[in-house]
Design a protein around this motif. Sequence first.
Motif, mmCIF file in Angstrom:
data_model
loop_
_atom_site.group_PDB
_atom_site.id
_atom_site.type_symbol
_atom_site.label_atom_id
_atom_site.label_comp_id
_atom_site.label_asym_id
_atom_site.label_seq_id
_atom_site.Cartn_x
_atom_site.Cartn_y
_atom_site.Cartn_z
ATOM 1 N N GLU A 194 50.616 -11.622 31.172
ATOM 2 C CA GLU A 194 49.704 -10.977 32.125
ATOM 3 C C GLU A 194 49.756 -11.631 33.517
ATOM 4 N N ALA A 195 50.117 -12.909 33.537
ATOM 5 C CA ALA A 195 50.197 -13.611 34.833
ATOM 6 C C ALA A 195 51.255 -12.987 35.739
ATOM 7 N N LEU A 196 52.159 -12.205 35.173
ATOM 8 C CA LEU A 196 53.217 -11.588 35.987
ATOM 9 C C LEU A 196 52.800 -10.226 36.549
ATOM 10 N N TYR A 208 60.030 -15.084 37.708
ATOM 11 C CA TYR A 208 59.395 -13.752 37.736
ATOM 12 C C TYR A 208 60.465 -12.668 37.738
ATOM 13 N N ASN A 209 61.448 -12.851 38.657
ATOM 14 C CA ASN A 209 62.499 -11.834 38.789
ATOM 15 C C ASN A 209 63.304 -11.718 37.497
ATOM 16 N N GLY A 210 63.563 -12.866 36.878
ATOM 17 C CA GLY A 210 64.303 -12.873 35.620
ATOM 18 C C GLY A 210 63.537 -12.148 34.524
ATOM 19 N N ILE A 225 50.730 -2.993 36.344
ATOM 20 C CA ILE A 225 52.107 -3.341 35.950
ATOM 21 C C ILE A 225 52.153 -3.592 34.443
ATOM 22 N N GLN A 226 53.128 -2.985 33.783
ATOM 23 C CA GLN A 226 53.267 -3.106 32.324
ATOM 24 C C GLN A 226 54.107 -4.338 31.986
ATOM 25 N N VAL A 227 53.499 -5.265 31.275
ATOM 26 C CA VAL A 227 54.241 -6.453 30.803
ATOM 27 C C VAL A 227 53.848 -6.690 29.346
#
Lengths: 464, 405
Positions: free
Chosen positions: A318-320, A282-284, A311-313
Amino acid sequence: MKLKISIIALALTGMWACQPELNEFTPSKGNADFTTYMSAGNSLTAGYSDGALYKSGQENSYAAILAKQLETVGRTGEFRIPFIESEDGVGTRGGALVTKMKMGFSTDCKGVQSPSPVLANPNATQQELAVLIGTPVGANGPYNNVGVPGAKVGHLLAPGYGSLNPYYGRFASAPGNAVVNEFATVQPTFFSLWIGNNDVLGYATSGGIGDVITPVSGDPGFGFAASYEAIVQYFEFTATAGVVANIPDITSVPFFTTVPYNPIVLTDQAQVDALNAGYAAYNGAMQLFGSELRINWTLGQNPMVIADASIQVPAGYEALKMRQITAEELVLLSIPQDSIKCGGWGTQKPVPDQFILTSPEKTEVANAVTAYNQVIEQVAIAHDLAFVDVNAYMKQASSTGIKLDGVMFTNTFVTGNLFSTDGVHLTPQGNAAVANFFIDAINAKYSASIPKVAVSQYNAVLLP
Amino acid sequence: MTKSFIFSLLFAMAGMTLFAGGYQVRLQGNKSTGMGLTGTALNLGSSSIFYNPGALSLMKDKMDFSVGASGIISRITFEKSGSDYQAETENPMSTPLYVYGAGKISEKWTVGLGVYTPFGSSAKWADDWAGKLLIQNIALKAIFVQPTVAYKINDKLGIGAGFVYAHGTVTLEKGLNYGPDAGVKLEGTSSNMGFNVGVFYTPCEKIAVGVNYRSKVLAEVKGGDATFTVPQIVQLKGIVTENKFDATLPMAGNLDVGVSYQASEKLLVSLEVNWVMWSSYDTLNFVFEEKGDLLNSSNPRLYKDSFIPRVGFEYILNDMVTLRAGGYYDPSPTDESYFTPETVSLNTLAFTLGLSINPTEKLSIDLSYLQLAGLKAEKTYLPDSFGGTYKSAAYIPGIGVSYHF
């Protein structure tokens, strides 16, 4: 012996010992006419408490307490309340009907027993509760207390609102009525109005996803300001005096302040390492997306991981859409505690949005409360009404506490004496305190002397 | 007067109902009671053991015994501030009493023993009254035993001193905000010491002057019983139902200065001022053995010293009958903002009447009547935001017997 006989003789002399007389308080109506009092509002006015509407809760609503005190300053006739003829009552929770709650013991997923609110009658069937709430009592009206659980400002003006909200439908004097149409059946000379909480509370108690905040502007029935003004005008067809109250900040209410943001306690370094390893991807990814969001774990208390749709991904990730909750954000009392303790919520799985009031949501709610309270105070000034700054009282309770007759009122869940087991509605003792706040405001506005009540004569949350 | 009689009297002693400043009860001799409770500059016989041991040395008779009791019928009415709510106490009658005996053992020396009850208070409010979280019921009783010696320096001047052993009992009940039946009951006893010294001087035949100092005596309860009636959940938090507590209540020191004047053969006038050192009652602390972190409390009382002016008259009607009258003003030692309904001590005005009948030269039957009015005042106990107007009254008939030869 002689002495003993003398002492007995002296005891008899108690007959001439007079009780000192005091007559310091003279009730006075000042320049208001309290002959017929009518109260409108939402669940707080109805006497909803412990997650349900039940008889003794209704008897102890601030409106009912105020009505009793107004008897000394010229109020006549019965103060009619549409009673639910049950002590277990009926409330709504997650779309189902439930009885009220009381304090009891519950056993969590780890087998640990602890004090917690439990349903007074978990075996009550939907059918019997539906009968309780569905039995029409309109024919026994008209009612002086037309507090309707769940009602927003605009709802009071909605014709046929009873078909949408059974708490009104059960006592509506005619099926097509709006709540404000009930005013003419009672013809109050004096009114109280405490409404507006649900205009933000529905949004806030669903974590910002289940409802919308009522806009301030808009026509009567839609916008807060015009609706509020219209309700007061309905009262003023007959009433020559009244009192309005503003609404508390949600940060004064235990429903929003009881569950900590950081209940994840890690005591084992291996656990910490495993979680950090788990979130390394996740952090990466967040670093790659140019986001500053990171999820980190340390020994001790850790903020929960929550879902955040804002949160924009990039598509496919989307799981993040999750992050660790900040200290300012609020976890709702409705969160299933077992899911945190055993279901991996907040660590392995993000807590769903409906249990969290995020910072932007909290700001929206706070702005709405501020705007509503401006409207309420302006209406009070424009119509020359008594005004109760409930917001200020609740703020004081949640910061320093308010002490009355030896009772300390705070916004602490259950033991704060002010709020009942649902964390939103008042205890009888809390209602008594609020009734005194109303009396102070009315006395000040109308140069009246309405006697206050002793809050110690009412119960807080009863404990097993 | 047998020993068993004395003990049965002590046994009969009920809690003193508060009737004067703080919780002091000055009804320690019925002659004195009739004369506005003056006594420092009076030669009262064995009652001087309490009022002024210095006067004992100049006692007129060789032996003097007195015994007596009063019945305090007290009433308090409360009206809550900003409300029409009223409450009244249901105080039981209380009976302070005294027993004194004194005898001359030589030309110069007199010895005596006194048993008396100079402090006490009881207030019984209804269990569900508005102030139930402050106090429901309180009874303080203290019995003092005072062996005393007095020395006559010359025919005009005497001094005396007594050692005081004080036994106190306290019972206190208050509600807790966990429902109608929740509350705590505290019961304890104390044993402490003090002293009583006095000087008595008659500069001329008609005038007597007295100075008396009675020391502060503590009522120090150690390991008293605390019984908590609380819900199970609260017990799970560690609030055990049976606990122990320590608390200390000061019984104030007094400096009394009096002068008496034999205005005529028949009329005696007595004037007096009592300096009651109530400022020693600053805070009432409770320390509990278990869960002190939750239960210990420090409760401000902030009493201040008070000065009580008194006047009394005695008129000898004939060999058989002596009449007495008097009065005093007793200002409350309490603080306006720290006034609790456990000790409803108001500014008090009192008048007294007394009558002695002497069937023989050796025997005197002393009747007294004291009526006092606690002037109404609005008071608050700030820590609990509990305030209202209080008014009190007490009606106190008393009877005593003294025998001297």
